[in-house]
Write an enzyme that holds these catalytic residues in place. Structure first.
Site, PDB file in Angstrom:
ATOM      1  N   MET A  17      22.140  53.853  61.259  1.00  0.00           N
ATOM      2  CA  MET A  17      21.930  53.134  60.019  1.00  0.00           C
ATOM      3  C   MET A  17      20.664  52.285  60.115  1.00  0.00           C
ATOM      4  O   MET A  17      20.326  51.787  61.186  1.00  0.00           O
ATOM      5  CB  MET A  17      23.157  52.241  59.779  1.00  0.00           C
ATOM      6  CG  MET A  17      23.211  51.572  58.439  1.00  0.00           C
ATOM      7  SD  MET A  17      24.778  50.665  58.243  1.00  0.00           S
ATOM      8  CE  MET A  17      25.913  52.022  57.957  1.00  0.00           C
ATOM      9  N   CYS A  18      19.979  52.130  58.996  1.00  0.00           N
ATOM     10  CA  CYS A  18      18.827  51.235  58.965  1.00  0.00           C
ATOM     11  C   CYS A  18      18.964  50.283  57.789  1.00  0.00           C
ATOM     12  O   CYS A  18      19.760  50.507  56.882  1.00  0.00           O
ATOM     13  CB  CYS A  18      17.516  52.008  58.885  1.00  0.00           C
ATOM     14  SG  CYS A  18      17.081  52.598  57.260  1.00  0.00           S
ATOM     15  N   LYS A  19      18.188  49.224  57.851  1.00  0.00           N
ATOM     16  CA  LYS A  19      18.169  48.227  56.779  1.00  0.00           C
ATOM     17  C   LYS A  19      16.943  48.478  55.920  1.00  0.00           C
ATOM     18  O   LYS A  19      15.849  48.697  56.435  1.00  0.00           O
ATOM     19  CB  LYS A  19      18.110  46.828  57.367  1.00  0.00           C
ATOM     20  CG  LYS A  19      18.004  45.725  56.325  1.00  0.00           C
ATOM     21  CD  LYS A  19      17.804  44.376  56.959  1.00  0.00           C
ATOM     22  CE  LYS A  19      16.392  44.284  57.479  1.00  0.00           C
ATOM     23  NZ  LYS A  19      16.016  43.006  58.029  1.00  0.00           N
TER      24      LYS A  19
END
Length: 190
Positions: free
Chosen positions: A64-66
């Site tokens: 996951m990334c922001k």
């Protein structure tokens, strides 16, 4: 290769090449009465689907990334994504330019020189957003990608089911859909 991560992890997103599936017949709609100001802020890339072989080859290594969405001067959006790459946090910004109706954007890949359409297909602004991107890297090299964004790192099971159903309706198969695992790396405010 950093450009690939930008695109995948940004709209999590665009411009990756690979093995292709036939495009579905149905057209993708845009969120009715899209309100860009409500779409701004922090999102987490929770799910991806693509017809690119790159996703199938690399999906075990993805997390996951922001992403932070901010208004751009031209009425478009700046999408700044922070992701883990080679044990370091990388940040990339993409400019999504307005393209017709509200919720429709275009992105020009500086790496490939190709333009991709990006549509906000569905969002409730508070919990999730479904985005669909498509374009061509060259003759006969169609690219399609769906992205599930969540305001939290733990999207509800119903949102994952909704995303899976949307992806299958676009012709993606189970092996081309991935839910990204949570990580504590690169997620803090910068």
């Amino acid at each position: 290769m950093a450009t690939h991560h930008t695109l995948w992890m940004g709209l999590a997103l665009l411009g990756v090449l690979g093995g292709l599936q036939a495009a579905p017949e149905a057209q993708v709609s845009v969120q009715p009465n899209f309100q860009q100001d409500k779409f701004l802020g922090r999102w987490f890339s929770a799910g991806l689907a693509s017809n690119s072989s790159w996703l199938r080859e690399k999906k075990a290594a993805l997390s996951m990334c922001k992403s932070v969405v901010a208004p751009a001067a031209d009425g478009g959006l700046n999408l700044t994504s922070t992701f883990l790459r080679k044990n370091q946090c990388e940040t990339r910004t993409m400019l999504l330019q307005p393209a017709g109706s509200l919720g429709s954007y275009s992105y020009r890949s500086p790496h490939w020189g190709s333009t991709y359409s990006v549509s906000v297909v569905e969002t409730d602004y508070d919990q999730y957003a479904l985005l669909y991107s498509q374009g061509s890297k060259g003759p006969g090299e169609d690219f399609r990608m769906a992205t599930l964004y969540s305001r939290t790192q733990t999207p509800r099971a119903e949102l994952k089911e909704k995303f899976t159903a949307f992806c299958k309706a676009q012709g993606f198969t189970e092996d081309t859909i991935v839910f990204l695992p949570q990580t504590d790396k690169c997620m803090t405010e910068q």
